[in-house]
Design an enzyme around this catalytic site. Structure first.
Site, PDB file in Angstrom:
ATOM      1  CB  SER A 292      -0.951  -0.040   1.201  1.00 17.46           C
ATOM      2  OG  SER A 292      -1.923   0.963   1.129  1.00 17.46           O
ATOM      3  CG  ASP A 303       7.165   4.911 -12.107  1.00 15.05           C
ATOM      4  OD1 ASP A 303       7.853   3.882 -12.250  1.00 15.05           O
ATOM      5  OD2 ASP A 303       5.930   4.936 -12.258  1.00 15.05           O
ATOM      6  CE  LYS A 317      -4.946  -2.107   0.996  1.00 20.46           C
ATOM      7  NZ  LYS A 317      -4.958  -0.681   0.610  1.00 20.46           N
TER       8      LYS A 317
END
Length: 451
Positions: A292, A303, A317
């Site tokens: 999460s 990224d 998740k």
């Protein structure tokens, strides 16, 4: 609770008298009212004919729990007790063992132990099953009952029987309860490198990470070589705090987006100017227990080419739960959106794949221990782009860098191979021309903002 529920049902019945604007809407409403009538018929039959007298509130709560359980593993109704537990998780402390657990097919399954707690020191691992507490079988009971038995006054003992997949015999261990202080951030310095360990994303975690960076600088009297951000076995927490932690290491750019049911229901979160780490290299450690909010941070820094992600594939998740108050003491925890990394990836099911996969060789059971992830949960949300998890876990051949045994590492004084490997990687890169650039821009060709 009974009266309000019955009043609500009557109100819905009254709405049936209002003409529908379309035939399709009328058909849908008729179907819903028929289902509600059927529910009320069952409710009344159970009240009048069940072998024992039943409590109306218990029946209705059971119906609500069943409705939400049919959706996904993370939507639930929070009664006064659950509400209080949630506040404890995000703000307070309690007497217990330091375990994050879930229930699977009537069994209590360990998600992760908190670091430096009785459970962690006893060697309890993610994926273990707790079958007995103080000799009493807990299979088939509720999760709340099991948690209550594990909590208690500090200094008192509790005996656990643990079944570990891959082990022939159960493990019996006696633990002493302690005050579990929910301090989300810990830090230390090794080899001129700052190590920041986040155990949960609770209130003020972002501010605590910024304070840890300042404390590391102060303890050294200068900037460190770099930072290791340890998110292993971190089950997540508050979305805002995941954004705040990511922002501490970013100068600009998107951190995460969440997308709801409707096409235009998109919310994006961006970094504010000012990188607290001053551009120094960062390695993020993750494992199968990183979930999460941990995956939001790892995905954002990966990224945005701000950090190398190292370790094992994360939990997977990729959904957002919203707390919807129903009263002063109850609430609905409902999955309302999916979140996406800056490059548009959903980590649901697949998780965050590390840039450098490093097994935890210092754990003698790491090869045989099953990995417990979101994709193992019943009724989990399906990722739109299906990931072949089996392929992700498969090692076609042994990596010559990772052949040492746990015993060999122990002789060398290495009790945490993944952390040791991260520290050595940072040290090597810092000693090479362009090493910082190489670390900040890992291969893979990700382009932040691509959709």
């Amino acid at each position: 609770m009974k009266s309000s529920f019955l009043q609500g049902a009557l109100a819905l019945g009254a709405l049936a008298l209002i003409p529908a604007t379309t035939a399709a809407l009328a058909d849908g409403e008729a179907s819903s009212y028929k289902a509600l009538d059927e529910f009320m018929d069952v409710f009344q039959k159970v009240r009048s004919d069940y072998v024992e007298k039943v409590d109306d509130e218990k029946l209705i709560k059971g119906a609500i729990d069943g409705m939400l359980a049919s959706l996904d593993p993370h939507s639930s109704f929070l009664d006064a007790r659950d509400f209080a537990n949630l506040r404890t998780q995000t703000e307070g402390s309690y007497g217990g063992l330091g375990l994050s657990v879930t229930q699977e097919d009537g069994a209590v399954k360990v998600i992760a132990p908190m670091e430096d707690t009785p459970a962690w020191r006893a060697g309890i691992k993610a994926g273990d099953y707790i079958t007995h507490i103080n000799g009493d079988l807990i299979y088939g009971g509720t999760l709340d009952e099991a948690v209550d038995k594990m909590k208690g006054a500090p200094g008192t003992a509790v005996k656990l029987t643990v079944v570990r997949p891959g082990r022939d015999k159960p493990i019996e261990t006696t633990l002493t309860r302690e005050i579990i202080e929910l301090k989300p951030v810990k830090w230390e310095v090794k080899n001129n490198i700052g190590i920041i360990n986040i155990v949960s994303f609770s209130a003020n975690t972002g501010a605590d990470v910024r304070q840890a960076i300042r404390s590391i600088d102060k303890s050294l009297g200068h900037k460190p070589t770099g930072y290791v951000l340890d998110l292993r076995s971190n089950p997540g927490g508050l979305l805002d705090e995941a954004v705040s932690v990511s922002d501490a290491f970013l100068e600009r750019g998107e951190i995460v987006s969440q997308r709801g049911r409707q096409k235009g229901d998109v919310e994006r979160y961006y970094a504010k100017p000012g990188d607290d780490a001053k551009g120094l290299p960062v390695i993020v450690l993750v494992d199968s227990g990183s979930a999460s909010a941990s995956e939001i941070v790892a995905g954002a820094l990966q990224d945005q080419h701000r950090a190398l992600v190292m370790g094992e594939r994360s939990f997977g998740k990729g959904s957002v739960q919203t707390m919807l108050p129903l009263s002063s003491t109850t609430a609905l925890k409902l999955t309302t959106a999916r979140y996406y990394t800056p490059s548009g990836r959903s980590v649901q099911e697949g998780g965050i794949e590390p840039d450098i996969k490093v097994p935890q060789l210092s754990d003698p059971d790491y090869k045989s221990r099953p990995k417990f992830r979101e994709s193992d949960l019943r009724r989990h949300l399906i990722n739109e782009i299906k990931t072949d998890n089996a392929a992700l876990e498969e090692d076609s051949k042994d990596d010559p860098r990772f052949t040492a045994s746990a015993e060999d590492l122990k002789k060398k004084g290495i009790d945490d191979f993944q952390l040791d490997y991260a520290l050595k990687t940072l040290t090597r890169l810092a000693g090479k021309p362009g090493g910082v650039v190489a670390l900040a821009q890992p291969s893979g060709g990700r382009k932040p903002g691509a959709r």
